[in-house]
Structure formats: structure tokens, C-alpha cells
Design an enzyme around this catalytic site. Structure first.
Site, PDB file in Angstrom:
ATOM      1  N   ASP A 188     -25.723   3.368  80.233  1.00  0.00           N
ATOM      2  CA  ASP A 188     -25.775   1.977  80.683  1.00  0.00           C
ATOM      3  C   ASP A 188     -24.532   1.274  80.124  1.00  0.00           C
ATOM      4  O   ASP A 188     -23.550   1.934  79.802  1.00  0.00           O
ATOM      5  CB  ASP A 188     -27.103   1.308  80.296  1.00  0.00           C
ATOM      6  N   ASN A 248     -25.083  11.172  79.721  1.00  0.00           N
ATOM      7  CA  ASN A 248     -24.235  11.522  78.578  1.00  0.00           C
ATOM      8  C   ASN A 248     -24.993  12.452  77.637  1.00  0.00           C
ATOM      9  O   ASN A 248     -26.221  12.390  77.547  1.00  0.00           O
ATOM     10  CB  ASN A 248     -23.840  10.241  77.829  1.00  0.00           C
ATOM     11  N   LEU A 282     -16.904   4.310  78.910  1.00  0.00           N
ATOM     12  CA  LEU A 282     -16.703   4.085  80.343  1.00  0.00           C
ATOM     13  C   LEU A 282     -16.844   2.594  80.644  1.00  0.00           C
ATOM     14  O   LEU A 282     -17.812   1.953  80.227  1.00  0.00           O
ATOM     15  CB  LEU A 282     -17.711   4.915  81.138  1.00  0.00           C
ATOM     16  N   GLY A 305     -24.124  -0.232  77.287  1.00  0.00           N
ATOM     17  CA  GLY A 305     -23.938  -0.187  75.835  1.00  0.00           C
ATOM     18  C   GLY A 305     -23.306   1.128  75.401  1.00  0.00           C
ATOM     19  O   GLY A 305     -22.986   1.981  76.232  1.00  0.00           O
ATOM     20  N   HIS A 353     -25.228  13.466  73.689  1.00  0.00           N
ATOM     21  CA  HIS A 353     -24.868  12.881  72.395  1.00  0.00           C
ATOM     22  C   HIS A 353     -25.434  13.733  71.254  1.00  0.00           C
ATOM     23  O   HIS A 353     -26.624  14.069  71.272  1.00  0.00           O
ATOM     24  CB  HIS A 353     -25.423  11.448  72.311  1.00  0.00           C
TER      25      HIS A 353
HETATM   26  C1  GRF Z   1     -21.091  17.665  72.103  1.00  0.00           C
HETATM   27  O1  GRF Z   1     -21.631  17.905  70.848  1.00  0.00           O
HETATM   28  C2  GRF Z   1     -21.599  16.363  72.675  1.00  0.00           C
HETATM   29  O2  GRF Z   1     -22.878  16.029  72.238  1.00  0.00           O
HETATM   30  C3  GRF Z   1     -20.597  15.363  72.159  1.00  0.00           C
HETATM   31  O3  GRF Z   1     -19.372  16.036  72.195  1.00  0.00           O
HETATM   32  C4  GRF Z   1     -19.579  17.432  72.033  1.00  0.00           C
HETATM   33  C5  GRF Z   1     -18.836  18.125  73.146  1.00  0.00           C
HETATM   34  O4  GRF Z   1     -18.661  19.481  72.854  1.00  0.00           O
HETATM   35  N1  GRF Z   1     -20.628  14.144  72.922  1.00  0.00           N
HETATM   36  P1  GRF Z   1     -17.985  20.454  73.915  1.00  0.00           P
HETATM   37  O5  GRF Z   1     -16.622  19.877  74.290  1.00  0.00           O
HETATM   38  O6  GRF Z   1     -18.890  20.538  75.108  1.00  0.00           O
HETATM   39  O7  GRF Z   1     -17.850  21.771  73.208  1.00  0.00           O
END
Ligand code: GRF
Length: 191
Positions: free
Chosen positions: A141, A107, A93, A143, A109
């Protein structure tokens, strides 16, 4: 009053659906006002089938990345969101977007940040031979996967795990973790 959520996706959208379920069950004190995708994807179709408001905003339709980022910012802002959730949104973003929603932009992750940031977190964890990885919900943020952590949960790496099998197990955890983080944020249970 129910909070207003906007969810950004690029893929299967399973976390968006888990969040929608949690909102409907009243476990998250809010409602998804719009699901926004940067490409046609299964998640967008699933959101439509569910009757959620959706928007497809593809960068290819804009003169450059800056114009697309501004359009994305304006489209999201229209919904006056209390929380903007990036759940499998596969684009970084731009500052113009991050600045507009800083502090209410999170987010999900698939690793225990700060370990394994970036787009290949599950592969990187496997390559590194760690026994434990996991998932993180964090503020966005400027980064890449660097913002303050909100919640994390560990997931064991099992012998014989592939990227697919490990990511599947991580997602099972994420389907609880993301709603829990949204609930905590929207109920002001975080400081
Ligand atoms: C998740 O594992 C998330 O951590 C990562 O992308 C994946 C998205 O999965 N950023 P979905 O599209 O919600 O099934």
C-alpha cells in the site's frame, strides 16, 4: 490461462529464481513475463542466463524520481501483469506506481510484520534480541511495509546468528513462502 507475473529485484534474485522454478514446475499457475531491476545486479544476470525477459531501469537515467516512477509503471504495465512481485527491490515505490497495480502488487519482507519494517529488518531483529523472526508476503500500500499480510512463516534466531546466517535461513523459508503466496493469490484461494 497462465497468469502474467512481473518481478522487481535489486540484488541476488534468489527469490525471483525460486519463483521462476515454481512457475516452470507448474506449482504457480503463471509465467514471469519480465524481471525488472533498478541497478545492475546478480539477479538480473541470472534472469538473463535463464532466458527470462529482463529490463534495467536505473533512476539515474531520468530527470527525477517522478519521471523514473512513471517509466517504471509504464514498463511494467506493458506486460499486462496479473501480479507484480517486489522480491528484494530496494526502493520505495511511488504512489503513481502503487496506484497502477494496487491489489495485484506484493512484497516479500524478511521479518514478521508489523515487527521490523524497513530496510534493515534482519539486523533490527538481531538487535532487539528476539528469539523468533521470519518472513512476510504482503500487499503493498502507500506505507513502508504496512499493507495487508498474505502469508507469514516464523524462523528461529539461533545463538551466534549473524545478519548473514539469519538472513540465509530466512531466505530458505522465503523460497517456499513466496511461491506459495503467489499460488494462493493466482488460484483465488485468498479472500
Ligand atoms: C529477501 O530476504 C526479501 O525478504 C528482502 O530482500 C531479500 C531478497 O533476496 N526484501 P534475494 O535477492 O531474492 O536473494
Amino acid at each position: 490461462m497462465a497468469s502474467r507475473l512481473v518481478v522487481l529485484i535489486s540484488g541476488s534474485g534468489s527469490n525471483m529464481l525460486a519463483l521462476a522454478d515454481a512457475c516452470e514446475r507448474g506449482e504457480v499457475p503463471g509465467a514471469i513475463m519480465c524481471v525488472v531491476a533498478d541497478r545492475p545486479c546478480d539477479g538480473l544476470r541470472a534472469a538473463e542466463e535463464r532466458g527470462l525477459n529482463t529490463l534495467l531501469l536505473e533512476p539515474a537515467g531520468f530527470a527525477d524520481r517522478a519521471a523514473w516512477s512513471e517509466a517504471l509503471r509504464d514498463a511494467v504495465a506493458e506486460h499486462r501483469p496479473d501480479l507484480v512481485v517486489s522480491a528484494g527491490f530496494m526502493r520505495i515505490l511511488a504512489p503513481v506506481f502503487v496506484d497502477a497495480f494496487m491489489g495485484r502488487l506484493i512484497n516479500l519482507h524478511p521479518a514478521l510484520l508489523p515487527a521490523f519494517p524497513g530496510a534493515h529488518a534482519v539486523q533490527d531483529a538481531l538487535d532487539a534480541g528476539v528469539e523468533v523472526t521470519g518472513s512476510t508476503v504482503h500487499f503493498i500500500d502507500h506505507g513502508v511495509d504496512t499493507g495487508p499480510v498474505i502469508m507469514q512463516e516464523a524462523v528461529s534466531v539461533e545463538p551466534g546468528d549473524t545478519v548473514a546466517s539469519l538472513h540465509e535461513r530466512i531466505k530458505t523459508v522465503e523460497h517456499r513462502l513466496l511461491p506459495a503466496a503467489c499460488r494462493a493469490l493466482l488460484s483465488n484461494h485468498l479472500s
